[in-house]
Design a protein around this motif. Structure first.
Motif, PDB file in Angstrom:
ATOM      1  N   UNK A  77      -1.118  20.350  -2.832  1.00 60.46           N
ATOM      2  CA  UNK A  77       0.023  19.460  -2.608  1.00 60.46           C
ATOM      3  C   UNK A  77      -0.397  18.294  -1.729  1.00 60.46           C
ATOM      4  N   UNK A  78       0.319  17.172  -1.877  1.00 60.63           N
ATOM      5  CA  UNK A  78       0.048  16.007  -1.043  1.00 60.63           C
ATOM      6  C   UNK A  78       1.320  15.180  -0.953  1.00 60.63           C
ATOM      7  N   UNK A  79       1.211  14.037  -0.320  1.00 59.59           N
ATOM      8  CA  UNK A  79       2.343  13.118  -0.282  1.00 59.59           C
ATOM      9  C   UNK A  79       1.850  11.697  -0.134  1.00 59.59           C
ATOM     10  N   UNK A  94       0.822  -1.217   0.000  1.00 63.24           N
ATOM     11  CA  UNK A  94       0.000   0.000   0.000  1.00 63.24           C
ATOM     12  C   UNK A  94       0.855   1.266   0.000  1.00 63.24           C
ATOM     13  N   UNK A  95       0.483   2.207  -0.827  1.00 62.84           N
ATOM     14  CA  UNK A  95       1.035   3.558  -0.813  1.00 62.84           C
ATOM     15  C   UNK A  95      -0.127   4.437  -0.366  1.00 62.84           C
ATOM     16  N   UNK A  96       0.036   5.138   0.735  1.00 64.16           N
ATOM     17  CA  UNK A  96      -1.094   5.837   1.347  1.00 64.16           C
ATOM     18  C   UNK A  96      -0.777   7.306   1.584  1.00 64.16           C
ATOM     19  N   UNK A  97      -1.822   8.055   1.853  1.00 63.38           N
ATOM     20  CA  UNK A  97      -1.690   9.459   2.238  1.00 63.38           C
ATOM     21  C   UNK A  97      -1.045   9.523   3.627  1.00 63.38           C
ATOM     22  N   UNK A 126       8.000   4.952   7.752  1.00 61.47           N
ATOM     23  CA  UNK A 126       7.647   5.125   6.345  1.00 61.47           C
ATOM     24  C   UNK A 126       8.665   6.020   5.649  1.00 61.47           C
ATOM     25  N   UNK A 127       8.706   5.896   4.328  1.00 59.18           N
ATOM     26  CA  UNK A 127       9.380   6.868   3.488  1.00 59.18           C
ATOM     27  C   UNK A 127       8.277   7.541   2.686  1.00 59.18           C
ATOM     28  N   UNK A 128       8.566   8.707   2.111  1.00 62.81           N
ATOM     29  CA  UNK A 128       7.480   9.424   1.437  1.00 62.81           C
ATOM     30  C   UNK A 128       7.966  10.158   0.206  1.00 62.81           C
ATOM     31  N   UNK A 129       7.002  10.541  -0.614  1.00 64.55           N
ATOM     32  CA  UNK A 129       7.229  11.337  -1.823  1.00 64.55           C
ATOM     33  C   UNK A 129       6.161  12.427  -1.839  1.00 64.55           C
TER      34      UNK A 129
END
Length: 145
Positions: free
Chosen positions: A72-74, A50-53, A61-64
């Protein structure tokens, strides 16, 4: 482009169920892509990652971070969920401007995965999100104008 053509009654059924919801996606529910990812992973014998908000996943976690048409979001992913050299299929419910798919690809590629394809149920082709994928294959079930 859809592999199924409009003569397929299932595609017609999907198209007739699509509706625009005012003030969505902000505020409102999210994680619609979660509906499609696990069954596809099960069907092809792959693991589901899963890639989540933000703040939806427990643990490290790591994020983008990325830009969408509405701000904007990640996206976040568990540390160690994907290993160097693993192949990935990114699945989401919708591609509009391509921001979310690009963020997902960037996040996966940063940890050494090879994104081989993206798949979405719905594409809004007028927003040209496909162009942002830099030639990455994109499978779409329904185009919505």
């Amino acid at each position: 482009m859809s592999v199924f053509k409009d003569e397929d009654p299932r595609i017609h059924g999907i198209k007739t169920k699509i509706r625009v919801v005012p003030n969505f996606p902000k505020p409102g529910i999210e994680a619609r892509g979660f509906i499609f990812g696990p069954p596809i992973a099960l069907a092809i014998g792959a693991k589901f990652v899963p890639l989540r908000k933000p703040r939806k996943l427990p643990g490290d976690v790591i994020f983008e971070e990325y830009t969408l048409e509405y701000g904007r979001d990640r996206l976040e992913m568990h540390v160690g969920a994907v290993e160097l050299g693993e192949r990935a299929l990114v699945v989401d419910d919708l591609i509009a401007t391509g921001g979310t798919l690009c963020a997902a690809m960037n996040l996966l590629e940063r940890v050494g995965a090879e994104v081989v394809e993206c798949a979405c149920v719905i594409e809004l082709p007028d927003l040209q999100g496909r162009v942002r994928l830099n030639g990455k294959p994109l499978y779409v079930l329904v185009e919505y104008h």
